[in-house]
Design an enzyme around this catalytic site. Structure first.
Site, mmCIF file in Angstrom:
data_model
loop_
_atom_site.group_PDB
_atom_site.id
_atom_site.type_symbol
_atom_site.label_atom_id
_atom_site.label_comp_id
_atom_site.label_asym_id
_atom_site.label_seq_id
_atom_site.Cartn_x
_atom_site.Cartn_y
_atom_site.Cartn_z
ATOM 1 N N ASN A 134 -21.053 28.388 -41.980
ATOM 2 C CA ASN A 134 -21.962 29.391 -41.331
ATOM 3 C C ASN A 134 -21.202 30.812 -41.290
ATOM 4 O OD1 ASN A 134 -23.909 27.499 -40.713
ATOM 5 N ND2 ASN A 134 -23.366 26.832 -38.806
ATOM 6 N N HIS A 192 -18.511 31.823 -39.677
ATOM 7 C CA HIS A 192 -17.781 32.237 -38.595
ATOM 8 C C HIS A 192 -16.853 31.111 -38.162
ATOM 9 C CE1 HIS A 192 -21.179 30.306 -36.034
ATOM 10 N NE2 HIS A 192 -20.475 29.099 -36.610
ATOM 11 N N CYS A 235 -17.057 34.144 -33.269
ATOM 12 C CA CYS A 235 -16.037 35.129 -33.684
ATOM 13 C C CYS A 235 -15.831 35.066 -35.060
ATOM 14 C CB CYS A 235 -14.659 34.219 -33.027
ATOM 15 S SG CYS A 235 -13.126 34.858 -33.175
#
Length: 384
Positions: free
Chosen positions: A278, A280, A315
């Site tokens: 994804n 991240h 993040c």
């Protein structure tokens, strides 16, 4: 469907490549074969080959040509991917949950010679993904449906709660059952039960909440009816909760940890390997960051029994993270009454045996909140 040609003991000496000398073909039931589990690990592909009992053989007369039964079995086998045929997992009989067995590998244990909580979390993620693939969801994301792929939507974790009653050791076999269900209009819920395969003992449970994000804009989006209809057919018809207790700590809110924190580890840098499909930092990486600021004397004398994480912001690879930790009072009656619940076979612990902490992960510099958490630790069992 899996099939395998296995002659009976009496006929074994008179067969070649599964064909009897009288031109019959041996056919077994699809769930009766021996098979090998291959699981991709950090050091490559590792395999084991536990066997199942072989079902009685039936002979199908062929007259030199394969019968429709044999052809049908062969076609069904060809439709399955190699991973589907080899992994130790399958849907349950009602099709509403999925079970898979895993061997704990040497690189999945820590200093206590038992599986780490990151190992457990990775296995939960793996079995959840395999469940989704088994019902036909995609392999190019974590359980994305046809509609989600068209709209560029992905699932992201918003909350994870794990309780471990006993940690498996190297070479132990665990069986994990998982299922998912609707969680209001904004997401889904996935639960797990972890058992010791040898004894059937429940050694852990977990629950999680997932929300949809647009992978282009990185903004959250409500679950629309089309997506809901695609996955609800594979969910239990009535709510089924890994933590059915009303006072379960899995639903307890986590207060934000304010400065100054008692313990901190600053400027943690995401590795490239921490990024998932994804794009991240994967949710399991946050667990390791949280544990980095636990004081060493706790690590030496206690083991983690419960972890709850609320994911507030994703993040990225170029973010730098601070991990903050402070003790949480054991005198809070709203928390203390949770002891001894949630299916643990262990009796309620004395306060002297428990330690509880609040956690905050934030971006260095800007101070943006990435994650807040709570952990609970019990005294390590005495060495035998």
């Amino acid at each position: 469907m899996l099939s395998r040609v296995v002659p009976t003991a009496a006929a074994a000496a008179t067969t070649y490549n599964g064909v009897f000398k009288d031109n019959s073909i041996a056919v077994t039931h699809s769930r009766s074969v021996e098979f090998v589990s291959i699981r991709k690990g950090n050091t490559g592909l590792l395999c084991n080959s536990p066997s199942r009992k072989v079902a009685p053989v039936m002979a199908v007369k062929t007259n030199e040509q394969p019968t429709s039964v044999a052809v049908g079995l062969k076609e069904a086998e060809a439709e399955k991917s190699l991973a589907d045929r080899l992994r130790l997992g399958s849907l349950t009989e009602d099709g509403l949950s999925y079970k898979e067995r895993f061997i704990i590998r040497c690189y999945e244990v820590g200093i206590n010679k038992t599986a780490t909580v990151e190992t457990i979390a990775n296995l939960l993620q793996e079995v959840g993904g395999n469940h989704a693939q088994s019902v036909g969801f995609s392999t190019d994301g974590f359980a994305t449906t046809t509609t989600m792929r068209k709209l560029h939507l992905i699932w992201v974790t918003s909350r994870m709660h794990i309780e471990i009653y006993r940690y498996p050791a190297w070479s132990d076999v665990v069986e994990i059952e998982t299922w998912c269900q609707s969680e209001g209009r904004i997401g889904t819920r996935r639960d797990w039960i972890i058992k010791d395969h040898a004894t059937g003992e429940v050694i852990g449970r977990a629950t999680s909440k997932w929300v949809m994000m647009n992978e282009d804009t990185r903004k959250l989006q409500k679950v629309n009816d089309d997506v809901r209809d695609e996955y609800l057919v594979f969910c239990p018809k009535t709510p089924r909760l890994a933590f059915p207790e009303e006072n379960s700590s899995s639903v307890k809110k986590i207060a934000k940890l304010e400065d100054p924190a008692e313990y901190s580890t600053l400027r943690l840098v995401p590795r490239r390997a921490d990024l998932d499909m994804n794009k991240h930092v994967n949710n399991v990486t946050y667990i390791g960051w949280v544990l980095e600021s636990i004081p060493q004397d706790v690590i030496d004398t206690h083991e983690l029994q419960t972890i709850t994480l609320d994911y507030r912001r994703e993040c990225q690879h170029d973010d730098i993270v601070d991990s903050l930790t402070s003790s949480e009072s054991l005198d809070d009656p709203a928390i203390s009454k949770l002891e001894g619940t949630n299916g643990s076979s262990a009796p309620k612990k004395d306060a002297a045996d428990l330690s509880r902490f609040l956690h905050l992960l934030r971006s260095s510099g800007a101070g943006l909140e990435l994650n807040r958490g709570r952990t609970e630790w019990r005294k390590k069992p005495a060495k035998k």
